[in-house]
Design a protein around this motif. Structure first.
Motif, PDB file in Angstrom:
ATOM      1  N   ALA A  29      -5.086  -7.835  -4.256  1.00  0.00           N
ATOM      2  CA  ALA A  29      -3.947  -9.252  -3.737  1.00  0.00           C
ATOM      3  C   ALA A  29      -2.215  -9.000  -4.120  1.00  0.00           C
ATOM      4  O   ALA A  29      -1.831  -9.027  -3.438  1.00  0.00           O
ATOM      5  N   VAL A  30      -2.313  -7.181  -5.269  1.00  0.00           N
ATOM      6  CA  VAL A  30      -1.110  -7.039  -5.619  1.00  0.00           C
ATOM      7  C   VAL A  30      -1.205  -6.007  -4.611  1.00  0.00           C
ATOM      8  O   VAL A  30       0.546  -6.137  -4.007  1.00  0.00           O
ATOM      9  N   ILE A  31      -1.739  -5.246  -4.175  1.00  0.00           N
ATOM     10  CA  ILE A  31      -1.417  -4.458  -2.729  1.00  0.00           C
ATOM     11  C   ILE A  31      -1.424  -5.172  -1.716  1.00  0.00           C
ATOM     12  O   ILE A  31      -0.932  -4.554  -1.325  1.00  0.00           O
ATOM     13  N   LYS A  32      -2.053  -6.277  -1.709  1.00  0.00           N
ATOM     14  CA  LYS A  32      -1.884  -6.916  -0.522  1.00  0.00           C
ATOM     15  C   LYS A  32      -0.166  -7.391  -0.231  1.00  0.00           C
ATOM     16  O   LYS A  32       0.124  -7.229   0.583  1.00  0.00           O
ATOM     17  N   GLN A  33       0.197  -8.297  -1.586  1.00  0.00           N
ATOM     18  CA  GLN A  33       1.108  -8.042  -1.835  1.00  0.00           C
ATOM     19  C   GLN A  33       2.370  -7.562  -0.891  1.00  0.00           C
ATOM     20  O   GLN A  33       3.133  -7.578  -0.773  1.00  0.00           O
ATOM     21  N   ASN A  34       1.954  -6.254  -1.110  1.00  0.00           N
ATOM     22  CA  ASN A  34       3.104  -5.304  -0.981  1.00  0.00           C
ATOM     23  C   ASN A  34       2.920  -4.203  -0.191  1.00  0.00           C
ATOM     24  O   ASN A  34       3.389  -2.936  -0.325  1.00  0.00           O
ATOM     25  N   LYS A  35       1.854  -4.549   1.146  1.00  0.00           N
ATOM     26  CA  LYS A  35       1.628  -3.865   1.982  1.00  0.00           C
ATOM     27  C   LYS A  35       3.058  -3.362   2.788  1.00  0.00           C
ATOM     28  O   LYS A  35       2.754  -2.574   3.279  1.00  0.00           O
ATOM     29  N   GLU A  36       4.375  -3.752   2.937  1.00  0.00           N
ATOM     30  CA  GLU A  36       5.301  -4.117   3.668  1.00  0.00           C
ATOM     31  C   GLU A  36       5.839  -2.747   3.281  1.00  0.00           C
ATOM     32  O   GLU A  36       6.248  -2.059   3.535  1.00  0.00           O
ATOM     33  N   MET A  37       5.948  -3.084   1.792  1.00  0.00           N
ATOM     34  CA  MET A  37       6.771  -1.772   1.054  1.00  0.00           C
ATOM     35  C   MET A  37       5.495  -0.337   1.522  1.00  0.00           C
ATOM     36  O   MET A  37       6.324   0.366   1.436  1.00  0.00           O
ATOM     37  N   ILE A  38       4.096  -0.831   1.526  1.00  0.00           N
ATOM     38  CA  ILE A  38       3.460   0.829   1.665  1.00  0.00           C
ATOM     39  C   ILE A  38       3.049   1.016   3.043  1.00  0.00           C
ATOM     40  O   ILE A  38       2.986   2.478   3.074  1.00  0.00           O
ATOM     41  N   VAL A  39       2.816   0.643   3.834  1.00  0.00           N
ATOM     42  CA  VAL A  39       3.687   1.088   4.896  1.00  0.00           C
ATOM     43  C   VAL A  39       4.394   0.392   6.216  1.00  0.00           C
ATOM     44  O   VAL A  39       4.323   0.632   6.897  1.00  0.00           O
ATOM     45  N   ASP A  40       5.966   1.064   5.002  1.00  0.00           N
ATOM     46  CA  ASP A  40       7.233   0.053   5.546  1.00  0.00           C
ATOM     47  C   ASP A  40       7.074   1.619   7.085  1.00  0.00           C
ATOM     48  O   ASP A  40       8.241   1.112   8.149  1.00  0.00           O
ATOM     49  N   VAL A  41       6.496   2.681   6.267  1.00  0.00           N
ATOM     50  CA  VAL A  41       6.774   4.198   7.599  1.00  0.00           C
ATOM     51  C   VAL A  41       6.832   3.658   8.595  1.00  0.00           C
ATOM     52  O   VAL A  41       7.109   4.200  10.047  1.00  0.00           O
ATOM     53  N   PHE A  42       5.311   2.755   9.499  1.00  0.00           N
ATOM     54  CA  PHE A  42       4.297   2.776  10.191  1.00  0.00           C
ATOM     55  C   PHE A  42       5.804   1.686  11.014  1.00  0.00           C
ATOM     56  O   PHE A  42       5.324   1.641  12.272  1.00  0.00           O
ATOM     57  N   PHE A  43       6.134  -0.063  10.603  1.00  0.00           N
ATOM     58  CA  PHE A  43       6.887  -0.578  11.175  1.00  0.00           C
ATOM     59  C   PHE A  43       8.414  -0.540  11.252  1.00  0.00           C
ATOM     60  O   PHE A  43       8.236  -0.235  12.234  1.00  0.00           O
ATOM     61  N   GLN A  44       8.641   0.160  10.535  1.00  0.00           N
ATOM     62  CA  GLN A  44      10.351   1.391  11.183  1.00  0.00           C
ATOM     63  C   GLN A  44      10.544   2.195  11.852  1.00  0.00           C
ATOM     64  O   GLN A  44      11.717   1.344  12.658  1.00  0.00           O
ATOM     65  N   ASN A  45       9.369   2.711  12.310  1.00  0.00           N
ATOM     66  CA  ASN A  45       9.727   4.268  12.910  1.00  0.00           C
ATOM     67  C   ASN A  45       9.006   4.064  14.283  1.00  0.00           C
ATOM     68  O   ASN A  45       9.293   4.747  15.759  1.00  0.00           O
ATOM     69  N   ILE A  46       8.489   2.834  14.581  1.00  0.00           N
ATOM     70  CA  ILE A  46       7.972   3.198  16.078  1.00  0.00           C
ATOM     71  C   ILE A  46       7.796   1.280  16.644  1.00  0.00           C
ATOM     72  O   ILE A  46       7.615   0.007  15.752  1.00  0.00           O
ATOM     73  N   SER A  47       8.389   1.073  17.936  1.00  0.00           N
ATOM     74  CA  SER A  47       8.387  -0.138  18.378  1.00  0.00           C
ATOM     75  C   SER A  47       6.439  -1.382  18.404  1.00  0.00           C
ATOM     76  O   SER A  47       5.974  -0.468  18.256  1.00  0.00           O
ATOM     77  N   ASP A  48       7.211  -2.052  18.970  1.00  0.00           N
ATOM     78  CA  ASP A  48       5.364  -2.926  18.979  1.00  0.00           C
ATOM     79  C   ASP A  48       5.181  -2.397  20.296  1.00  0.00           C
ATOM     80  O   ASP A  48       4.168  -2.246  19.613  1.00  0.00           O
ATOM     81  N   ALA A  49       5.161  -1.913  21.054  1.00  0.00           N
ATOM     82  CA  ALA A  49       4.667  -1.282  22.658  1.00  0.00           C
ATOM     83  C   ALA A  49       4.163   0.052  22.060  1.00  0.00           C
ATOM     84  O   ALA A  49       2.568   0.094  22.532  1.00  0.00           O
ATOM     85  N   GLU A  50       4.546   0.795  21.060  1.00  0.00           N
ATOM     86  CA  GLU A  50       4.594   1.948  20.357  1.00  0.00           C
ATOM     87  C   GLU A  50       3.294   2.165  19.745  1.00  0.00           C
ATOM     88  O   GLU A  50       1.834   1.984  19.550  1.00  0.00           O
TER      89      GLU A  50
END
Length: 141
Positions: free
Chosen positions: A104-125
């Motif tokens: 649950a702690v890992i899931k709560q911090n998911k955005e911090m962990i996978v931020d590189v994927f959310f920040q660097n490519i568009s939704d279409a990509e």
């Protein structure tokens, strides 16, 4: 496609997978849990209890690797082994409440962990990338 054109793709896939794995390992270090351990906890949360053979088939890793990971998770009290009463050779692995909390702690911090994927490519990509990954995985099966 000619062999010369395939080589850079193969090398890029190998290097990218190593870099992604190292990235996740680094991001997970503060949580005192490894990449493989999280995978096993996530599977056990959904399908608990399972034996080593079942886990190895799901994760596509050999039984020895799974056994070592399970031992580490047992020491952290994230999973427990359950002996079969009729046959002591059969052991099932189950996630513990402490393991569920860690997940649950890992899931709560998911955005911090996978931020590189959310920040660097568009939704279409992202959609196109997932489509290509699914196509490659489908070809491997």
């Amino acid at each position: 496609m000619q062999e010369q054109e395939c080589q850079p793709i193969a090398i890029s896939i190998i290097l990218a997978s190593r870099q992604i794995r190292n990235y996740f390992s680094q991001k997970l270090r503060p949580f005192n849990i490894g990449f493989e351990q999280i995978g096993i906890l996530a599977i056990l949360e959904q399908q608990s209890p399972l034996n080593i053979t079942e886990l190895s088939h799901i994760i596509l890793k050999d039984k020895a690797t799974i056994s070592r990971t399970i031992e580490s998770l047992c020491k952290k009290n994230f999973v427990k082994k359950i002996q079969n009463k009729e046959d002591n050779r059969i052991t099932k692995i189950s996630i513990t409440p402490k393991g569920i909390k860690k997940l649950a702690v890992i899931k709560q911090n998911k955005e911090m962990i996978v931020d590189v994927f959310f920040q660097n490519i568009s939704d279409a990509e992202k959609k196109e990338f997932l489509r290509i990954l699914e196509k490659i995985i489908g070809a491997l099966n």
